[in-house]
Motif scaffolding. Structure first.
Motif, PDB file in Angstrom:
ATOM      1  N   SER A 193      53.005  52.428  27.340  1.00  0.00           N
ATOM      2  CA  SER A 193      52.000  52.382  28.394  1.00  0.00           C
ATOM      3  C   SER A 193      51.456  50.961  28.351  1.00  0.00           C
ATOM      4  N   ILE A 194      52.001  50.102  29.201  1.00  0.00           N
ATOM      5  CA  ILE A 194      51.657  48.678  29.122  1.00  0.00           C
ATOM      6  C   ILE A 194      50.207  48.507  29.555  1.00  0.00           C
ATOM      7  N   GLY A 195      49.387  48.047  28.612  1.00  0.00           N
ATOM      8  CA  GLY A 195      47.940  48.062  28.800  1.00  0.00           C
ATOM      9  C   GLY A 195      47.427  47.060  29.818  1.00  0.00           C
ATOM     10  N   ASP A 196      46.299  47.426  30.409  1.00  0.00           N
ATOM     11  CA  ASP A 196      45.625  46.540  31.369  1.00  0.00           C
ATOM     12  C   ASP A 196      44.432  45.902  30.666  1.00  0.00           C
ATOM     13  N   GLY A 197      44.714  44.931  29.815  1.00  0.00           N
ATOM     14  CA  GLY A 197      43.688  44.290  29.010  1.00  0.00           C
ATOM     15  C   GLY A 197      42.676  43.511  29.823  1.00  0.00           C
ATOM     16  N   LEU A 198      43.030  43.161  31.040  1.00  0.00           N
ATOM     17  CA  LEU A 198      42.123  42.408  31.914  1.00  0.00           C
ATOM     18  C   LEU A 198      41.646  43.259  33.084  1.00  0.00           C
ATOM     19  N   ARG A 199      41.595  44.560  32.882  1.00  0.00           N
ATOM     20  CA  ARG A 199      41.115  45.421  33.952  1.00  0.00           C
ATOM     21  C   ARG A 199      39.646  45.106  34.250  1.00  0.00           C
ATOM     22  N   PRO A 200      39.216  45.302  35.486  1.00  0.00           N
ATOM     23  CA  PRO A 200      37.814  45.031  35.831  1.00  0.00           C
ATOM     24  C   PRO A 200      36.888  46.090  35.250  1.00  0.00           C
ATOM     25  N   GLY A 201      35.721  45.649  34.777  1.00  0.00           N
ATOM     26  CA  GLY A 201      34.739  46.569  34.228  1.00  0.00           C
ATOM     27  C   GLY A 201      33.543  46.758  35.136  1.00  0.00           C
ATOM     28  N   SER A 202      33.663  46.298  36.367  1.00  0.00           N
ATOM     29  CA  SER A 202      32.578  46.441  37.337  1.00  0.00           C
ATOM     30  C   SER A 202      33.163  46.296  38.734  1.00  0.00           C
ATOM     31  N   GLN A 203      32.436  46.794  39.717  1.00  0.00           N
ATOM     32  CA  GLN A 203      32.893  46.655  41.102  1.00  0.00           C
ATOM     33  C   GLN A 203      33.006  45.174  41.462  1.00  0.00           C
ATOM     34  N   HIS A 204      32.100  44.362  40.941  1.00  0.00           N
ATOM     35  CA  HIS A 204      32.075  42.929  41.232  1.00  0.00           C
ATOM     36  C   HIS A 204      33.378  42.252  40.840  1.00  0.00           C
ATOM     37  N   ASP A 205      33.985  42.705  39.734  1.00  0.00           N
ATOM     38  CA  ASP A 205      35.154  42.005  39.193  1.00  0.00           C
ATOM     39  C   ASP A 205      36.491  42.573  39.661  1.00  0.00           C
ATOM     40  N   ALA A 206      36.452  43.608  40.479  1.00  0.00           N
ATOM     41  CA  ALA A 206      37.689  44.297  40.866  1.00  0.00           C
ATOM     42  C   ALA A 206      38.613  43.400  41.677  1.00  0.00           C
ATOM     43  N   CYS A 207      39.907  43.568  41.411  1.00  0.00           N
ATOM     44  CA  CYS A 207      40.972  42.939  42.207  1.00  0.00           C
ATOM     45  C   CYS A 207      40.913  41.410  42.142  1.00  0.00           C
ATOM     46  N   ASP A 208      40.537  40.880  40.990  1.00  0.00           N
ATOM     47  CA  ASP A 208      40.440  39.425  40.883  1.00  0.00           C
ATOM     48  C   ASP A 208      41.735  38.830  40.347  1.00  0.00           C
ATOM     49  N   LYS A 209      41.736  37.533  40.168  1.00  0.00           N
ATOM     50  CA  LYS A 209      42.928  36.802  39.748  1.00  0.00           C
ATOM     51  C   LYS A 209      43.418  37.271  38.380  1.00  0.00           C
ATOM     52  N   ALA A 210      42.486  37.506  37.463  1.00  0.00           N
ATOM     53  CA  ALA A 210      42.872  37.920  36.111  1.00  0.00           C
ATOM     54  C   ALA A 210      43.593  39.261  36.130  1.00  0.00           C
ATOM     55  N   GLN A 211      43.025  40.218  36.845  1.00  0.00           N
ATOM     56  CA  GLN A 211      43.613  41.558  36.895  1.00  0.00           C
ATOM     57  C   GLN A 211      45.028  41.528  37.444  1.00  0.00           C
ATOM     58  N   PHE A 212      45.214  40.855  38.566  1.00  0.00           N
ATOM     59  CA  PHE A 212      46.527  40.887  39.212  1.00  0.00           C
ATOM     60  C   PHE A 212      47.540  39.979  38.523  1.00  0.00           C
ATOM     61  N   ALA A 213      47.081  38.930  37.843  1.00  0.00           N
ATOM     62  CA  ALA A 213      48.011  38.093  37.083  1.00  0.00           C
ATOM     63  C   ALA A 213      48.658  38.911  35.968  1.00  0.00           C
ATOM     64  N   GLU A 214      47.831  39.726  35.295  1.00  0.00           N
ATOM     65  CA  GLU A 214      48.355  40.574  34.227  1.00  0.00           C
ATOM     66  C   GLU A 214      49.298  41.634  34.783  1.00  0.00           C
ATOM     67  N   LEU A 215      48.980  42.205  35.940  1.00  0.00           N
ATOM     68  CA  LEU A 215      49.828  43.240  36.525  1.00  0.00           C
ATOM     69  C   LEU A 215      51.224  42.694  36.830  1.00  0.00           C
ATOM     70  N   LYS A 216      51.311  41.461  37.279  1.00  0.00           N
ATOM     71  CA  LYS A 216      52.618  40.863  37.559  1.00  0.00           C
ATOM     72  C   LYS A 216      53.452  40.745  36.277  1.00  0.00           C
ATOM     73  N   VAL A 217      52.819  40.381  35.193  1.00  0.00           N
ATOM     74  CA  VAL A 217      53.536  40.297  33.913  1.00  0.00           C
ATOM     75  C   VAL A 217      53.973  41.683  33.458  1.00  0.00           C
ATOM     76  N   GLN A 218      53.140  42.701  33.734  1.00  0.00           N
ATOM     77  CA  GLN A 218      53.541  44.075  33.420  1.00  0.00           C
ATOM     78  C   GLN A 218      54.878  44.410  34.068  1.00  0.00           C
ATOM     79  N   GLY A 219      55.083  43.945  35.291  1.00  0.00           N
ATOM     80  CA  GLY A 219      56.349  44.213  35.976  1.00  0.00           C
ATOM     81  C   GLY A 219      57.535  43.636  35.229  1.00  0.00           C
ATOM     82  N   ASP A 220      57.403  42.405  34.748  1.00  0.00           N
ATOM     83  CA  ASP A 220      58.483  41.771  33.980  1.00  0.00           C
ATOM     84  C   ASP A 220      58.737  42.537  32.683  1.00  0.00           C
ATOM     85  N   LEU A 221      57.664  42.906  31.996  1.00  0.00           N
ATOM     86  CA  LEU A 221      57.808  43.651  30.742  1.00  0.00           C
ATOM     87  C   LEU A 221      58.443  45.018  30.975  1.00  0.00           C
ATOM     88  N   THR A 222      58.139  45.626  32.103  1.00  0.00           N
ATOM     89  CA  THR A 222      58.724  46.930  32.443  1.00  0.00           C
ATOM     90  C   THR A 222      60.233  46.823  32.573  1.00  0.00           C
TER      91      THR A 222
END
Length: 586
Positions: free
Chosen positions: A308-337
């Motif tokens: 279960s490839i972790g989302d270490g940079l997931r947002p912890g507030s509505q303010h931080d949702a869908c930011d550069k950090a979150q989606f940058a990590e998600l793209k790497v998850q795809g490669d690791l998958t």
């Protein structure tokens, strides 16, 4: 009180199936795995109804009546032993699926779902579903997690440095699976992590997940900078040998991404993510979970541990949702998958924790595209941050939404989220709320048979079968107790009203009276006005009650005429009561 000796816990009596689900019996469907001749006993819960029928529900409660010190039956022992005897070097469910083999685990999971085993096999081969099944967790009843199947629920438990014990953690697990948790993660960070996990796994009928970095950190007494790849690898092997079915590893969080979080309102909120980020900055080196990914895959392939490839940079507030950090990590998850799939290792992708409801579809779309439709596993998401104490609800709203869009596994949130360590009652509250979210998502996805449960409940409700309403509910004991608060007597369990509307204002009761009136008048040969005469459109035959739809319209028209006639009479002179509201003498 729990004993001090972790090797000899003092367990309390486990909750009884019959106490939680009155009028239900635990049943098994036997199916034969043709290639091996193995007879699989697949569990389900049969709810017996007062009209002589029954409803069969999915069941996760596991074998009953086994002392925790002994563990539950090892139903997969022979399945695994055959593969070992053949010398199979890669025993992952994905590898077998790609070879065209339907394993016992696949057949078991398909039977629970009520689907063709070939669908399970093909989805596993494609990577769009997983069956977490470590060959060392031979007590487990296999389950399939994927977007084409029932939406699944994960419960998080685990001790902390400030509380809980082995006894309490086993009890939480038993409570979670009793009420419907499909998987469970042991997130222990306190004392006796290994011993706690051992008792949990040996008594768990569902797949167990962990975050191995937690135990690794405990081994260095909480000093993040003292972590190393060798220590982490040792921990992975230790947990795989025990039977952990899937690891959450935050390998997608890379050194260059950490500065992306600098302007966040709540920074890095993932425990695993914060540990890896601090290690990267302390050593100014790349995340060792990323640089040693291939070695991690070899360990997982050996035991069939899912990732279960972790989302270490997931947002912890509505303010931080869908930011550069979150989606940058998600793209790497795809490669690791894709790298994991190349070695036959099963994968899920973990998703965000706090997201405004209108941005949830965006998260699903990106995960499907960047991660090639691997199963999505999300915590909630929480859709507003203003309700501590009720975040099981704020997150279930997001979970329902993201589940309806195809997210395969929903990680529950308890009322204690953001406030403290959940106890057994908090675990139950989280599971029940997320069972609602999962089922609502299944209705939206059109999962075969999902609507049958709702129909059974609605029929019992319309027919005032109170006992059946209680027993068809997710939590029969609570439903009954709420009814008992105002209508406790046995005779009131057959009453055609509840305390909300009382005997005079129940809409369903009035509807039944309308239907009965129309039926009686039709049987008596009393001429009734046609629907057209009352300005009502019908389905076309114009015969005023010759079919079911026209019969209903005719009855309604007659009742309307009766009501209008009564309205011309003063309420005090009417036997029927012409108005909804009448004057009250004070």
């Amino acid at each position: 009180m729990p004993k001090v000796d972790p090797s000899n816990p003092d367990f309390r009596r486990a909750p009884l199936f019959q106490e939680c689900f009155p009028s239900s019996t635990k049943e098994y469907k036997e199916v034969v795995h043709q290639p091996t001749g193995s007879v699989l006993r697949v569990p389900f819960r049969r709810i017996h109804l007062t009209d002589g029928t029954f409803y069969d529900a999915y069941d996760t409660s596991g074998p009953q009546g086994h002392p925790p010190k002994e563990g539950i039956p090892k139903i997969r022992a022979d399945w695994v032993a055959r593969r070992e005897a053949r010398g199979d070097t890669n025993q992952t469910q994905m590898t077998y699926a790609r070879q065209g083999i339907i394993t016992e685990e696949m057949l078991f999971a398909a039977t629970r779902e009520g689907v063709d085993p070939e669908l399970v096999r093909s989805e596993l081969a494609r990577g769009r579903a997983i069956v977490p099944a470590n060959k060392r967790h031979i007590e487990m009843e296999p389950v399939v997690v994927g977007r084409l199947f029932r939406t699944k629920l994960n419960a998080n438990t685990g001790n902390s440095a400030l509380g809980s014990s082995i006894e309490e953690e086993v009890e939480k697990m038993q409570w979670a699976v009793m009420w419907g948790s499909d998987t469970l993660m042991d997130l222990s960070t306190g004392k006796n992590i290994h011993e706690t996990r051992e008792f949990v796994i040996r008594n768990s009928p569902v797949p167990i997940g962990t975050v191995p970095i937690y135990q690794a950190l405990e081994k260095v007494y909480g000093k993040v900078e003292d972590l190393s790849w060798d220590l982490f690898k040792e921990t992975l092997v230790e947990q795989a040998e025990q039977g952990v079915d899937y690891f959450t590893i935050h390998a997608g969080l890379l050194l260059h991404m950490v500065p992306y979080t600098i302007n966040r309102l709540t920074g890095i909120v993932s425990r695993g993510g914060s540990i890896h980020a601090k290690w990267c900055l302390s050593h100014h080196q790349e995340n060792f979970a990323y640089t040693h990914w291939e070695e991690i895959l070899d360990i997982c392939a050996k035991y069939d541990v899912g990732l279960s490839i972790g989302d270490g940079l997931r947002p912890g507030s509505q303010h931080d949702a869908c930011d550069k950090a979150q989606f940058a990590e998600l793209k790497v998850q795809g490669d690791l998958t894709r790298r994991a799939w190349a070695k036959g290792v099963q994968v899920m992708n973990e998703g965000p924790g706090h997201v405004p409801i209108h941005r949830i579809p965006e998260n699903v779309t990106k995960q499907l595209e960047w991660c090639d439709e691997a199963p999505f596993y999300t915590l909630g998401p929480v859709v507003t941050d203003i309700a501590p104490g009720y975040d099981h609800i704020t997150s279930a709203i997001g979970a329902t939404t993201i589940g309806a869009l195809g997210t395969a596994l929903l990680c529950y949130v308890t009322p204690k989220e953001h406030l403290g360590l959940p106890n057994r009652d908090d675990v139950k509250a989280g599971v029940i709320v997320y069972k609602i979210a999962c089922h609502a998502a299944d209705l939206a996805k059109g999962i075969a048979g999902a609507m049958d449960w709702d129909d059974a409940m609605s029929k019992a409700r319309f027919e005032f079968r109170w006992e059946d309403q209680f027993n068809l509910s997710l939590d029969p004991v609570t439903a009954r107790s709420m009814h008992d608060e105002t209508l406790p007597g046995p005779s009131l369990k057959v009453a055609h009203f509840c305390s909300m509307c009382g005997p005079k204002f129940c809409a369903m009761k009035v509807t039944q009276e309308l239907r009965e009136l129309a039926k009686q008048q039709l049987e008596a040969g009393i001429p009734l006005p046609t629907p057209e005469e009352n300005g009502v459109k019908t389905n076309g035959n114009g015969q005023g009650g010759k079919d079911v739809e026209d019969l209903i319209h005719t009855g309604m028209a007659a009742k309307s005429a009766q009501f209008k006639a009564v309205m011309n009479i003063a309420p005090a002179e009417s036997e029927v009561g012409g108005g909804v509201y009448v004057n009250v003498q004070h």
